[in-house]
Design a protein around this motif. Sequence first.
Motif, mmCIF file in Angstrom:
data_model
loop_
_atom_site.group_PDB
_atom_site.id
_atom_site.type_symbol
_atom_site.label_atom_id
_atom_site.label_comp_id
_atom_site.label_asym_id
_atom_site.label_seq_id
_atom_site.Cartn_x
_atom_site.Cartn_y
_atom_site.Cartn_z
ATOM 1 N N ASN A 15 0.829 -1.213 0.000
ATOM 2 C CA ASN A 15 0.000 0.000 0.000
ATOM 3 C C ASN A 15 0.858 1.255 0.000
ATOM 4 N N ILE A 16 1.940 1.250 0.769
ATOM 5 C CA ILE A 16 2.852 2.399 0.801
ATOM 6 C C ILE A 16 3.487 2.606 -0.567
ATOM 7 N N ALA A 39 -0.072 11.949 4.455
ATOM 8 C CA ALA A 39 -0.683 11.590 5.737
ATOM 9 C C ALA A 39 -1.026 10.098 5.771
ATOM 10 N N GLU A 40 -1.527 9.584 4.672
ATOM 11 C CA GLU A 40 -1.870 8.159 4.601
ATOM 12 C C GLU A 40 -0.608 7.301 4.689
ATOM 13 N N ILE A 41 0.457 7.705 4.001
ATOM 14 C CA ILE A 41 1.729 6.973 4.070
ATOM 15 C C ILE A 41 2.244 6.975 5.509
ATOM 16 N N LYS A 42 2.188 8.109 6.168
ATOM 17 C CA LYS A 42 2.650 8.198 7.562
ATOM 18 C C LYS A 42 1.831 7.280 8.460
ATOM 19 N N LYS A 43 0.518 7.251 8.247
ATOM 20 C CA LYS A 43 -0.358 6.389 9.046
ATOM 21 C C LYS A 43 0.004 4.913 8.844
ATOM 22 N N LEU A 44 0.250 4.522 7.599
ATOM 23 C CA LEU A 44 0.603 3.138 7.307
ATOM 24 C C LEU A 44 1.961 2.781 7.899
ATOM 25 N N ASP A 49 5.258 0.097 12.090
ATOM 26 C CA ASP A 49 6.185 0.170 13.222
ATOM 27 C C ASP A 49 5.575 -0.439 14.477
ATOM 28 N N LYS A 50 4.309 -0.110 14.718
ATOM 29 C CA LYS A 50 3.616 -0.640 15.888
ATOM 30 C C LYS A 50 3.528 -2.171 15.814
ATOM 31 N N LEU A 51 3.211 -2.693 14.650
ATOM 32 C CA LEU A 51 3.106 -4.131 14.466
ATOM 33 C C LEU A 51 4.460 -4.794 14.653
ATOM 34 N N GLU A 52 5.527 -4.192 14.139
ATOM 35 C CA GLU A 52 6.857 -4.758 14.293
ATOM 36 C C GLU A 52 7.287 -4.763 15.756
ATOM 37 N N ARG A 53 6.994 -3.681 16.483
ATOM 38 C CA ARG A 53 7.348 -3.628 17.904
ATOM 39 C C ARG A 53 6.590 -4.683 18.698
#
Length: 58
Positions: A15-16, A39-44, A49-53
């Motif tokens: 998607n990115i 903004a959409e790229i930043k959100k993705l 990052d959250k998923l990787e952490r």
Amino acid sequence: MFTAPFERIKLLVKNIQTLEDKLMNTRFLPMSEQQKIHAEIKKLRDEMDKLERRTRKS
């Protein structure tokens, strides 16, 4: 266990890349549209990052 997060990251990356391609396209994009895409790229990326952490071993 890691299949679902890995598949989700692959989808986020796809998607990115799609959104970045849209930005790099040679046709004119209004500034407001560019800001929405950024903004959409930043959100993705934040979601990735959250998923990787969450899935990274400590």
